[in-house]
Design a protein around this motif. Structure first.
Motif, mmCIF file in Angstrom:
data_model
loop_
_atom_site.group_PDB
_atom_site.id
_atom_site.type_symbol
_atom_site.label_atom_id
_atom_site.label_comp_id
_atom_site.label_asym_id
_atom_site.label_seq_id
_atom_site.Cartn_x
_atom_site.Cartn_y
_atom_site.Cartn_z
ATOM 1 N N HIS A 206 89.850 -14.700 63.461
ATOM 2 C CA HIS A 206 89.217 -15.795 62.718
ATOM 3 C C HIS A 206 88.497 -16.798 63.606
ATOM 4 O O HIS A 206 87.439 -17.326 63.208
ATOM 5 C CB HIS A 206 90.249 -16.489 61.839
ATOM 6 C CG HIS A 206 90.595 -15.695 60.614
ATOM 7 N ND1 HIS A 206 91.407 -16.177 59.597
ATOM 8 C CD2 HIS A 206 90.235 -14.441 60.222
ATOM 9 C CE1 HIS A 206 91.526 -15.265 58.649
ATOM 10 N NE2 HIS A 206 90.840 -14.206 59.015
ATOM 11 N N PRO A 207 88.978 -17.113 64.819
ATOM 12 C CA PRO A 207 88.174 -17.992 65.685
ATOM 13 C C PRO A 207 86.802 -17.413 66.024
ATOM 14 O O PRO A 207 85.840 -18.174 66.191
ATOM 15 C CB PRO A 207 89.051 -18.137 66.938
ATOM 16 C CG PRO A 207 90.449 -17.943 66.432
ATOM 17 C CD PRO A 207 90.332 -16.882 65.383
ATOM 18 N N TYR A 209 85.036 -15.556 63.943
ATOM 19 C CA TYR A 209 84.233 -15.790 62.746
ATOM 20 C C TYR A 209 83.739 -17.237 62.709
ATOM 21 O O TYR A 209 82.567 -17.503 62.386
ATOM 22 C CB TYR A 209 85.061 -15.502 61.491
ATOM 23 C CG TYR A 209 85.457 -14.066 61.270
ATOM 24 C CD1 TYR A 209 84.815 -13.005 61.923
ATOM 25 C CD2 TYR A 209 86.494 -13.737 60.396
ATOM 26 C CE1 TYR A 209 85.189 -11.692 61.712
ATOM 27 C CE2 TYR A 209 86.867 -12.428 60.165
ATOM 28 C CZ TYR A 209 86.222 -11.409 60.832
ATOM 29 O OH TYR A 209 86.588 -10.102 60.618
ATOM 30 N N ALA A 210 84.639 -18.185 63.016
ATOM 31 C CA ALA A 210 84.252 -19.598 62.994
ATOM 32 C C ALA A 210 83.168 -19.887 64.023
ATOM 33 O O ALA A 210 82.198 -20.610 63.741
ATOM 34 C CB ALA A 210 85.480 -20.471 63.233
ATOM 35 N N ALA A 211 83.299 -19.306 65.206
ATOM 36 C CA ALA A 211 82.298 -19.516 66.249
ATOM 37 C C ALA A 211 80.945 -18.927 65.860
ATOM 38 O O ALA A 211 79.898 -19.385 66.349
ATOM 39 C CB ALA A 211 82.782 -18.908 67.570
ATOM 40 N N ASN A 212 80.964 -17.936 64.980
ATOM 41 C CA ASN A 212 79.719 -17.314 64.504
ATOM 42 C C ASN A 212 79.073 -18.109 63.368
ATOM 43 O O ASN A 212 78.035 -17.720 62.848
ATOM 44 C CB ASN A 212 80.000 -15.879 64.042
ATOM 45 C CG ASN A 212 78.761 -15.032 63.954
ATOM 46 O OD1 ASN A 212 77.972 -14.981 64.890
ATOM 47 N ND2 ASN A 212 78.566 -14.365 62.822
ATOM 48 N N TRP A 214 80.584 -18.801 60.399
ATOM 49 C CA TRP A 214 81.117 -18.464 59.090
ATOM 50 C C TRP A 214 82.233 -19.437 58.718
ATOM 51 O O TRP A 214 82.856 -20.051 59.583
ATOM 52 C CB TRP A 214 81.610 -17.026 59.079
ATOM 53 C CG TRP A 214 80.485 -16.022 59.180
ATOM 54 C CD1 TRP A 214 79.210 -16.168 58.716
ATOM 55 C CD2 TRP A 214 80.530 -14.735 59.790
ATOM 56 N NE1 TRP A 214 78.456 -15.041 58.991
ATOM 57 C CE2 TRP A 214 79.241 -14.141 59.653
ATOM 58 C CE3 TRP A 214 81.508 -13.997 60.440
ATOM 59 C CZ2 TRP A 214 78.930 -12.877 60.122
ATOM 60 C CZ3 TRP A 214 81.208 -12.723 60.912
ATOM 61 C CH2 TRP A 214 79.935 -12.176 60.752
ATOM 62 N N MET A 215 82.493 -19.539 57.419
ATOM 63 C CA MET A 215 83.413 -20.544 56.906
ATOM 64 C C MET A 215 84.681 -19.889 56.355
ATOM 65 O O MET A 215 84.638 -18.786 55.794
ATOM 66 C CB MET A 215 82.747 -21.336 55.781
ATOM 67 C CG MET A 215 81.463 -22.045 56.186
ATOM 68 S SD MET A 215 81.744 -23.349 57.420
ATOM 69 C CE MET A 215 82.690 -24.516 56.429
ATOM 70 N N GLU A 216 85.787 -20.602 56.488
ATOM 71 C CA GLU A 216 87.023 -20.162 55.851
ATOM 72 C C GLU A 216 87.076 -20.752 54.448
ATOM 73 O O GLU A 216 86.771 -21.930 54.239
ATOM 74 C CB GLU A 216 88.238 -20.608 56.654
ATOM 75 C CG GLU A 216 89.547 -20.040 56.128
ATOM 76 C CD GLU A 216 90.700 -20.235 57.086
ATOM 77 O OE1 GLU A 216 91.774 -19.635 56.838
ATOM 78 O OE2 GLU A 216 90.538 -20.964 58.085
ATOM 79 N N TYR A 230 85.544 -16.157 54.982
ATOM 80 C CA TYR A 230 86.711 -15.378 55.376
ATOM 81 C C TYR A 230 87.984 -16.105 54.954
ATOM 82 O O TYR A 230 87.993 -17.312 54.690
ATOM 83 C CB TYR A 230 86.711 -15.099 56.881
ATOM 84 C CG TYR A 230 86.800 -16.332 57.761
ATOM 85 C CD1 TYR A 230 88.030 -16.827 58.182
ATOM 86 C CD2 TYR A 230 85.638 -16.985 58.186
ATOM 87 C CE1 TYR A 230 88.114 -17.946 58.994
ATOM 88 C CE2 TYR A 230 85.711 -18.111 58.997
ATOM 89 C CZ TYR A 230 86.937 -18.590 59.400
ATOM 90 O OH TYR A 230 87.014 -19.698 60.204
ATOM 91 N N SER A 231 89.072 -15.340 54.900
ATOM 92 C CA SER A 231 90.360 -15.914 54.505
ATOM 93 C C SER A 231 91.451 -14.884 54.727
ATOM 94 O O SER A 231 91.181 -13.718 55.005
ATOM 95 C CB SER A 231 90.342 -16.316 53.021
ATOM 96 O OG SER A 231 90.373 -15.168 52.189
ATOM 97 N N SER A 411 93.408 -9.998 56.584
ATOM 98 C CA SER A 411 92.210 -10.808 56.777
ATOM 99 C C SER A 411 91.062 -10.169 56.017
ATOM 100 O O SER A 411 90.944 -8.935 55.975
ATOM 101 C CB SER A 411 91.846 -10.914 58.261
ATOM 102 O OG SER A 411 90.546 -11.451 58.428
#
Length: 613
Positions: A206-207, A209-212, A214-216, A230-231, A411
């Motif tokens: 998930h980190p 994804y966040a760096a790219n 994208w949102m949780e 993502y979630s 995930s």
């Protein structure tokens, strides 16, 4: 006082002898040598059923429950189901091997953690539908909803609004999604203590994804727009147990496996043919009792008859619903040879419907397995290691908490690759590939699956000489649409590999550049295309063109010609054969489809109940 605990084999033997849930009266007639012909079935029978529901799966269980409640016990409803009871709450008795002898409240179908041990696995073999052996379709009340991961997702609004018929747009369906969620709890923390389980892969990925960018967020709600979301997976669960059409709808009319007044169940039976009279009104269904789980009555044949004004409700799933319609003479007239290939004598379609059996789809996946050697706490979790998982099992037995309350995926990511709506999903499982302890399944391995949410390939439901459904060539096929799917899959897998490579503690152990495919370069898009289309299995592992059992579109809602009438759910060309399952979906669901199937079924129950008012 609890009923004495008996083995699955003993229960099924007794159930077969008793005719579980049956009222063997004038509406259900045992016959010998039933050929499926209709010459002697020219009218409905006064003592017949008001509704015959073919298939007690996710859609059939919901619709049958709603019909029984609407009928108030005054209408006769029969479910013809290929399997038997599943959940303990409706009489199921296939208990986990680790369940204490004094417990009869949990079956393997009730425990989310048992999910990974069923489909395509030896434990699930008795529950596999034998007419679709190219894949794994589960039989039993609740159908695939009692065997799958119960991920709750739905179409972006624009898919419903642009591609579904009038009356089936997002605003029309929204109340039914709300009703489903009111009956069936949806959560991303199914363990009763509220603690996420097996979070290692998510904590690692998930980190990235966040760096790219994208949102949780909540991936159970419609995802509108291409931005990544993502979630942890949102799943159907209550009190640490599997939730779904059985817990949310069917238990109310079949508590403890005793059907309510007006509802009868013919278990371990398969429908062979719908019988029509001269004006295309269905009057009966012929069936045969199955071998396999039923140990006492295999081969018995019979006819279930409709009462005047009755309706056949097709809920056998998007592979078997069209199969039965085709075998009953309903299909695209003039195309019979395409649907019955390799036969010297081809059945004829006496009722013309150009959309029956046409347009089958499924999502398609490719897999990469990684090992992790970093500081995030993580251990692969093998749900079948009951001895090693003793602490997790004890927690689950005590209060429904721990890993066995968690379905396997941990995930979910949706994003759009060159589109305005999501067309790619990545989901992570907390285990490696192949045999636990083997080359690709070490103590810190996890698997990443790329799934195309909107593949373009479509196929036909074709039947072999034994009337089994053939494998549809829709998994990255060598066709124009298939080439588009392959290009998208290759790019999605390539992009995933590049993104995950940003964590230096991750190493591919199954995939390009690993021992499974040492001659493929993970940094070369052409090699990734070779990977997602290459021969399999490798090392006993199936890794590309993976079936995911999200079939649909084979008797679709349509404004015509053909298909199913959106206002009545009646198959065009017939007067009283309705469809309520995933066959109805005119487009592939951009997500895991069970939530949409249940919402459509809830609405279908209302539409068909209105026939009685």
């Amino acid at each position: 006082m609890r009923a004495p605990r008996i083995s699955r084999r003993e229960f099924l033997r007794k159930a077969g002898q008793a005719g579980l849930g049956l009222g063997l009266g004038s509406h259900l007639v045992a016959i010998d040598g039933c050929s499926g012909g209709s010459a002697n079935l020219v009218a409905a029978t006064p003592g017949g059923y008001d509704a015959i529901v073919v298939g007690g799966g996710a859609a059939g269980a919901i619709v049958a429950a709603k019909l029984q409640i609407a009928g108030g016990g005054r209408k006769g409803i029969l479910i013809i189901e290929a399997g038997g009871p599943t959940s303990a709450a409706i009489g199921g008795t296939d208990f986990p091997v680790w369940l204490p002898p004094n417990r009869t409240d949990l079956t393997i179908h009730d425990v989310p953690g048992e999910y990974s041990l069923l489909a395509f696995q030896p434990l699930g073999a008795p529950y596999q539908l034998t007419e679709t052996l190219f894949t794994w379709q589960g039989i039993g009340l609740g159908g695939n909803a009692m065997y799958n991961g119960m991920l709750f997702q739905t179409n972006p609004s624009e898919v419903f609004d642009n591609d579904w018929p009038t009356g089936w747009h997002s605003a029309d369906l929204a109340p039914y999604f709300e009703r489903v969620r009111g009956n069936i709890p949806v959560t991303n923390t199914p363990s009763t203590d509220g603690v996420p389980q097996n979070t290692g892969p998510a904590d690692i990925i998930h980190p990235l994804y966040a760096a790219n960018g994208w949102m949780e967020g909540d991936t159970s709600m419609p995802i509108n727009g291409p931005g990544g979301l993502y979630s942890r997976p949102y799943v159907a669960a209550t009190s640490g147990r599997r939730a779904g059409p059985i817990s949310g709808y069917f238990e109310a009319v079949d508590p403890g496996g005793v059907p309510a007044t007006g509802l009868e169940i013919l278990p371990f039976a398969k429908c062979e043919r719908i019988h029509f009279n001269a004006d295309s009104t269905a009057v009966a269904v012929s069936y045969s009792r199955r071998a396999g789980l039923d140990q006492s009555l295999p081969g018995t044949k019979g006819v279930a008859r409709l009462a005047p004004g009755g309706v056949i409700v097709m809920a056998a799933g998007a592979l078997v619903t069209p199969r039965l319609l085709l075998l009953s003479g309903v299909g695209p007239r003039g195309r019979e040879d395409e649907f019955f290939p390799g036969r010297t004598s081809v059945p004829q379609f006496t009722i013309d419907n150009p959309q029956v059996g046409v347009g089958v789809y499924d999502h398609v996946m490719s897999m990469i397995t990684y090992s992790y050697d970093g500081t995030v706490p993580y251990q692969a979790y093998n749900y079948g290691d009951f001895a090693g998982n003793a602490a997790g099992i004890a927690a689950y037995l005590a209060n429904g908490s721990g890993p066995y309350a968690q379905y396997q995926p941990v995930s979910i990511l949706h994003y759009g690759l060159g589109t305005t709506t999501p067309n790619v999903e990545i989901f992570l499982n907390p285990n490696g590939a192949g045999t636990p302890g083997g080359t690709f399944y070490g103590p810190r391995t996890f698997s990443a699956f790329c799934m195309l949410l909107d593949p373009k390939a479509r196929g036909l439901i074709t039947l072999d000489p034994n009337n089994n459904v053939n494998f549809p060539n829709i998994y990255l096929p060598d066709t124009t649409d298939g080439a588009d799917d392959t290009t998208l899959m290759a790019q999605a897998v390539f992009d995933m590999i590049q993104l995950f490579a940003q964590n230096p503690n991750l190493e591919i152990v199954f995939g390009p550049g690993s021992s499974s495919h040492p001659n493929l370069d993970p940094n070369n898009l052409a090699d990734i295309r070779t990977y997602v289309t290459g021969p399999q299995p490798v090392g006993g592992v199936f890794f590309n063109r993976l079936i995911i059992n999200h079939f649909g579109g084979t008797a679709a809602l349509s404004d015509g010609p053909g298909g199913v009438n959106p206002k009545t759910l009646i198959v065009r060309g017939t007067n009283n054969v309705a469809v309520v399952d995933a066959s109805l979906s005119p487009t592939i669901v951009v997500g895991h489809p069970v939530g949409t199937i249940m919402a459509v079924a809830d609405r279908a129950g209302d539409i068909l109940s209105a026939r009685w008012s």
